[in-house]
Design a protein around this motif. Structure first.
Motif, mmCIF file in Angstrom:
data_model
loop_
_atom_site.group_PDB
_atom_site.id
_atom_site.type_symbol
_atom_site.label_atom_id
_atom_site.label_comp_id
_atom_site.label_asym_id
_atom_site.label_seq_id
_atom_site.Cartn_x
_atom_site.Cartn_y
_atom_site.Cartn_z
ATOM 1 N N GLU A 1 -0.657 -7.661 5.951
ATOM 2 C CA GLU A 1 0.727 -7.261 5.689
ATOM 3 C C GLU A 1 0.862 -6.626 4.310
ATOM 4 N N ALA B 1 -0.685 -3.188 4.396
ATOM 5 C CA ALA B 1 0.208 -2.224 5.052
ATOM 6 C C ALA B 1 1.343 -1.813 4.119
ATOM 7 N N ARG B 2 1.907 -2.768 3.375
ATOM 8 C CA ARG B 2 2.977 -2.442 2.418
ATOM 9 C C ARG B 2 2.457 -1.526 1.316
ATOM 10 N N ALA C 1 -0.107 0.577 1.466
ATOM 11 C CA ALA C 1 -0.356 1.900 2.043
ATOM 12 C C ALA C 1 0.959 2.642 2.246
ATOM 13 N N ARG C 2 1.956 1.943 2.721
ATOM 14 C CA ARG C 2 3.268 2.581 2.946
ATOM 15 C C ARG C 2 3.884 3.039 1.623
ATOM 16 N N SER C 3 3.699 2.261 0.566
ATOM 17 C CA SER C 3 4.275 2.650 -0.723
ATOM 18 C C SER C 3 3.619 3.929 -1.259
ATOM 19 N N ALA D 1 2.439 6.285 0.850
ATOM 20 C CA ALA D 1 2.850 7.324 1.793
ATOM 21 C C ALA D 1 4.316 7.729 1.664
ATOM 22 N N LEU D 2 5.192 6.797 1.320
ATOM 23 C CA LEU D 2 6.633 7.076 1.333
ATOM 24 C C LEU D 2 7.054 8.277 0.489
ATOM 25 N N TRP E 1 5.495 10.965 -0.059
ATOM 26 C CA TRP E 1 5.117 12.168 0.685
ATOM 27 C C TRP E 1 5.975 12.342 1.924
ATOM 28 N N ILE E 2 6.275 11.257 2.612
ATOM 29 C CA ILE E 2 7.161 11.322 3.781
ATOM 30 C C ILE E 2 8.527 11.868 3.362
ATOM 31 N N ASP E 3 9.047 11.352 2.245
ATOM 32 C CA ASP E 3 10.342 11.820 1.732
ATOM 33 C C ASP E 3 10.288 13.293 1.344
#
Length: 82
Positions: free
Chosen positions: A9, A12-13, A15-17, A19-20, A22-24
Motif C-alpha cells: 500500500e 502504491a502511494r 508511486a502515485r505521488s 505519477a500525479l 504528470w497526470i495533472d
C-alpha cells in the motif's frame, strides 16, 4: 537516505505521488494520449536506464510490460472489467 516503502500500500502511494504531477499536467495541457504515453515511456526508460544500465533496463521494462499485460487480462476477464 529515504527508506523505501515497506508495504504494498505504501509503495502504491509513493508511486502515485510520483505519477500525479504528470497526470495533472497531461490533463491541464490537453496532450493527446499517444503523445503523452510516448513521452512518459521515454522518460521512464531514461530513469530506469540511469539506475540499472541499459541492458538491465531493457529486461526490467519487459518485465513491467508483462505485469501490465497480466493485470489487463485479469481485469478484462472479470464481469464489468472490475
Amino acid at each position: 537516505m529515504p527508506s523505501m516503502p515497506e508495504t504494498p500500500e505504501a509503495f502504491a502511494r509513493a508511486a502515485r505521488s510520483i505519477a500525479l504531477p504528470w497526470i495533472d499536467r497531461i490533463a491541464r495541457e490537453g496532450w493527446p494520449p499517444d503523445e503523452a504515453s510516448n513521452l512518459l515511456i521515454a522518460a521512464l526508460s531514461e530513469v530506469v536506464a540511469q539506475q540499472l544500465g541499459p541492458v538491465r533496463a531493457v529486461e526490467r521494462l519487459r518485465d513491467a510490460a508483462d505485469v501490465l499485460e497480466a493485470q489487463f487480462l485479469n481485469q478484462s476477464a472479470r464481469p464489468n472489467g472490475r
